[in-house]
Scaffold this motif. Structure first.
Motif, short mmCIF file in Angstrom:
data_model
loop_
_atom_site.label_atom_id
_atom_site.label_comp_id
_atom_site.label_asym_id
_atom_site.label_seq_id
_atom_site.Cartn_x
_atom_site.Cartn_y
_atom_site.Cartn_z
N ALA A 161 -3.92 -4.16 -8.86
CA ALA A 161 -3.73 -2.93 -8.10
C ALA A 161 -4.80 -2.79 -7.03
CB ALA A 161 -3.78 -1.72 -9.04
N PHE A 162 -6.00 -3.23 -7.36
CA PHE A 162 -7.10 -3.13 -6.40
C PHE A 162 -6.83 -4.02 -5.18
CE2 PHE A 162 -11.13 -4.70 -4.71
CZ PHE A 162 -11.70 -3.50 -4.32
N LEU A 163 -6.37 -5.26 -5.44
CA LEU A 163 -6.10 -6.15 -4.31
C LEU A 163 -4.95 -5.61 -3.45
CD1 LEU A 163 -6.68 -9.84 -5.37
CD2 LEU A 163 -8.25 -8.09 -4.59
N ALA A 221 -4.43 -2.46 -2.95
CA ALA A 221 -5.07 -1.42 -2.13
C ALA A 221 -5.86 -2.05 -1.00
CB ALA A 221 -5.98 -0.56 -3.01
N LEU A 222 -6.45 -3.20 -1.26
CA LEU A 222 -7.23 -3.91 -0.25
C LEU A 222 -6.31 -4.39 0.89
CD1 LEU A 222 -10.21 -4.54 -0.13
CD2 LEU A 222 -9.77 -6.75 -1.19
N ASN A 258 -5.56 -1.81 3.22
CA ASN A 258 -6.67 -1.57 4.13
C ASN A 258 -6.81 -2.69 5.17
OD1 ASN A 258 -8.43 0.92 3.55
ND2 ASN A 258 -7.93 0.14 1.52
#
Lengths: 288, 288, 273
Positions: free
Chosen positions: B251-253, B255-256, B259
């Motif tokens: 999930a973090f990647l 979100a990255l 961005n």
């Protein structure tokens, strides 16, 4: 104002009769917990965190040290049985195994168990039971049999049972450990609601890091001592220290820590969105 | 073809009673040989029913289960021998320990297989090593061990039967991070050393991303997807529909990427994420 | 599977019986049982059978459930029926097969006794256990036994123990099922061998079950303490149980079953046992 004040509290199980050594499960803990706060206690199995919880509502009496609850010292030998029961009413406890804390077979009868023990007037018990069940979102199950509920639902009934005693503080002793993700989510949102909207002091014992990040303050216990104490950001900055005592950090925090040799990154990042924005910024501006 | 295969399997609890409940609805799935399959799904999706069908504890209401291409419910198949070939570790297996010593408890399965005492002793030792317990514990009563140790003894009890397929239902449930890692790591080393097949039921996406090769996703009594970790974890929609979440780092990647950082979406562990971000940095530097 | 046992289970509902005061319901059950035992003639049995069916209908407990609860009784019913048919001597010989003589009286006895067993078990479980939650049941018992406190019996503790035992029955049944499956998966064999071997095969089930009962008990005791339980002293009840007019009428109805049965025995004495 501090609700709990612990001064040099120690506790050991008396095993001298069995010839075992008396090991201090809690070893000289001093700390203060504010009224209305949401505190998470972390620690691996056997670190003493559950023992500490049981001391806080006097199920266990500390071997030494001074314990003050709500401005009144309760650790002395002169405390009466009535006072002990009053402390237990004010500081409710929800345990790990939902099956071992429901006393009766029907949901609403179980919620009534606490107030019944307190000798509350029947009409008032009825009101408290109804409102407690509503708070945890279990009203429609009032007449259901407890053993047909899911684990998360049973835990919500257990919380209602504590709420019906109108506590000032609730201790959750690994209450989410046996639940599936949906049950965990339900319990966590109930806990947050009780803390934010009802201003109940919450002490949540867990080893789930994703739950811990939601607390105002995290206390890490190791070997019966306070190992780390601070906000989620502060505690999760100490990745090395946490790993040393067998604890994890959220994956995002972990990733930031592992990237820190290569990039200039802040420590203790716990939020995905915030972390992604920071990392994207660093990568674009090439501050390697 | 897979080691274990189920074809069009349905299972109804309490058939022809007022409590009839369809637990599995025409399920098809395949479990690979010589690898670890993660079986994931929310509570009540039928995972636990499915694993009991795989070793013949339950017989499908409809459909067939094949082990090495042979129908396990055929009359010619000996039920008891089948259970030695497909070993099953239930949820919270520590509650099944009963012998006076750890040695005797782990030996229960091998003894039931009719192995001689020499072979039994050898297998007990080897199983003990896989779960990371010390030989000095062999003579101790299982009831004197800590919770995590008990769990490991119970798992060793099934490993000692050296089944062709080892199935574990939530082997790490309720354990702290170190305990989880020790048990799942032990299972992985057992699988690699014995080249057998392992099926792990879990609802921790992070754990399954780290330890399994293949994934079978269940939802509401059916299998909704199966494939490699990469296939499954890159399909966020599928997991959300099944009431599951993707690993936090994935999930973090995502979100990255939002961005504006072009990183792969097929990353499921922290180690891989570190590598991916470092290689992104290299790519960017080369471009500059 | 053990889970299929319905005897002694509670089926929530809103019927007259569900709402009845539990103390009076216990008395009503006793009256009902006495009435069943007093039945001697076919007419009395027909009467009590009709009443039992009526009770079932009023209770609203599904017929399927009743039929299923009869299933474990089939063996007893068949046994007593066969026993009565073959071993009751009478005046009217129906037929004989070798040394077996079947008399008309035997057949009637068999039928009437089967009806008695059925009514007794089905009727009393419908009146009492199916329609009363365990906690109400123990509350009712507690009220009825209250006079015993004068001679030093701790009725509250007794009632509490009963209700906790009832509360844990489904939990322990589920656990037993799980332990049996787990040991089967390790190759435990419960089905073959002589009696001693089979008894020994139970150890892997009984030891874990015992251990888990103790664990439940210890945890529950702590949980009860945390919820301020300190025995019956100063305790109140959410639902205070005061019988209303309807309860007394239902009780009267059950009380009347006894003279009705006796009168039927006396005035319609055909085929008495």
């Amino acid at each position: 104002m501090a609700y709990f004040e612990l001064e040099n509290i120690s506790f050991s199980y008396d095993e001298s009769a069995e010839g075992g050594e008396t090991k201090k499960v809690i070893d000289g803990v001093s700390l203060e917990i504010e009224k209305g706060s949401f505190v998470c206690v972390l620690g691996h199995n056997g670190s003493g965190k559950s023992t500490l919880a049981k001391i806080l509502n006097l199920v266990l009496t500390p071997t030494s040290g001074r314990l003050v609850i709500g401005g009144k010292e309760v650790s002395g030998p002169e405390i009466s049985e009535d006072e002990i029961f009053d402390i237990r009413r004010r500081i409710g406890m929800v345990f790990q195994n939902p099956d071992n804390q429901l006393v009766t077979t029907i949901v609403e009868e179980d919620v009534a168990f606490g107030p019944e023990n307190l000798g509350v007037d029947p009409e008032e018990i009825r009101q408290r039971v109804d409102s407690a069940l509503q708070t945890v979102g279990m009203s429609e199950y009032a007449k259901h049999s407890t053993h047909q509920l899911s684990g998360g639902q049973k835990q919500r009934v257990a919380i209602a049972g504590v709420l019906a005693m109108q506590p000032e503080c609730i201790i959750f002793d690994e209450s989410t450990a046996m639940l599936d993700p949906i049950g965990r989510r339900d319990i966590m949102s109930t806990i947050e609601y009780l803390n934010r909207e009802r201003e109940i002091t919450v002490i949540h014992i867990t080893h789930n890091m994703d739950e811990a990040v939601r607390a105002d303050r995290i206390i890490v216990i190791n070997d019966g001592k306070i190992y780390l104490d601070g906000t989620a950001k502060e505690v999760f900055s100490s990745v090395e220290k946490l790993r040393r005592v067998g604890l994890d950090v959220p994956q995002v925090t972990d990733l930031f820590y592992d990237l820190s040799p290569y990039l200039d990154l802040p420590s203790g990042v716990i939020d995905i969105e915030e972390g992604a924005a920071v990392l994207a910024d660093r990568l674009k501006n090439g501050k390697a | 073809m897979g080691k274990l295969e189920i074809r069009d399997v349905s299972y109804i609890y309490g058939k022809d009673t007022p409590f009839e409940k369809l637990a599995l609805d025409r399920v098809n799935a395949e479990f690979c040989d010589n690898c670890i399959t993660g079986l994931i799904g929310h509570t009540g999706c039928g995972k636990s029913t499915l694993v009991q069908l795989l070793n013949g504890l339950l017989v499908p209401t409809q459909g067939k289960v094949f082990l090495d291409g042979q129908d396990i419910n055929a009359k010619s198949v000996n039920r008891r021998e089948l259970r030695f070939r497909v070993g099953l570790v239930f949820q919270y297996p520590e509650y099944q320990l009963f012998e006076e010593t750890v040695q005797a408890d782990i030996a229960f399965g091998p003894k039931n297989m009719g192995l001689d005492s020499e072979e039994t002793a050898r297998r007990v030792l080897s199983a003990l090593h896989f779960v990371g317990l010390d030989e000095t514990l062999l003579t101790v009563s299982p009831f004197d061990l800590s919770g995590g140790q008990k769990r490991r003894v119970a798992i060793a009890g099934v490993m000692a039967m050296q089944p062709e397929v080892l199935i574990l239902d939530e082997p790490a449930a309720g354990l702290d991070p170190i305990g989880r890692e020790e048990i799942l790591g032990g299972i992985k080393s057992y699988q690699r050393a014995r080249n057998s097949s392992v099926i792990i039921v879990s609802h921790s996406m992070e754990d399954m991303a780290r330890y399994s090769d293949n994934i079978v996703v269940m939802s509401h009594g059916t299998v909704t997807a199966q494939g490699t970790c990469r296939d499954i974890f890159s399909n966020h929609e599928l997991l959300t529909d099944a009431g599951l979440s993707i690993p936090q780092v994935t999930a973090f990647l995502a979100a990255l990427r939002k961005n504006g950082i072009d990183v792969s979406k097929d990353i499921f562990t922290v180690d891989d994420a570190v590598k991916e971000i470092r290689s992104y940095m290299l790519r960017e530097r080369n471009r500059a | 599977m053990l889970k299929d046992i319905t005897m002694g289970q509670f089926f929530p509902g809103e019927s007259l019986l569900h709402k009845m005061n539990p103390s009076l319901k216990i008395i009503a059950t006793v009256l009902y049982i006495v009435a069943v035992f007093l039945c001697k003639s076919a007419a009395a049995f027909a009467f009590i059978f009709t009443i039992t069916v009526l009770i079932i209908i009023v209770s609203g407990v599904p017929a399927k459930v009743i039929l299923r609860s009869v299933r474990p009784l089939i063996f007893i019913l068949v046994f007593t029926t066969v026993y009565n048919v073959f071993f009751t001597k009478g005046d009217t010989l129906l037929f004989s097969l070798g040394f077996v003589r079947v008399y008309r009286e035997g057949v009637f006895n068999a039928v009437l006794i089967a009806v008695r067993i059925l009514c007794l078990l089905v009727g009393s479980s419908v009146v009492l256990t199916y329609t009363t939650s365990p906690i109400m049941l123990t509350d009712g018992l507690e009220t009825l036994l209250k006079p015993l406190t004068w001679i030093g019996v701790d009725v509250h503790t007794f009632a509490m123990m009963m209700s906790i035992a009832l509360r844990f029955i489904p939990t322990l049944i589920e656990e037993t099922d799980k332990i049996i499956s787990a040991q089967k998966a390790r190759g435990a064999d419960f089905e073959s061998g002589n009696l001693i071997r089979r008894a020994r095969a139970l150890i892997p089930i009984l030891v874990p079950l015992f251990a888990s009962s103790i664990r439940h008990a210890v945890d529950l005791a702590t949980a009860m303490e945390c919820r301020c339980y300190r025995g019956g002293r100063g305790r109140t009840k959410m639902t205070t149980l005061r019988p209303d007019a309807a309860d007394w009428i239902v009780l009267l109805f059950f009380a009347l079953l006894i003279p009705a049965a006796i009168l039927l025995n006396v005035y319609v004495p055909f085929f008495s046992i």
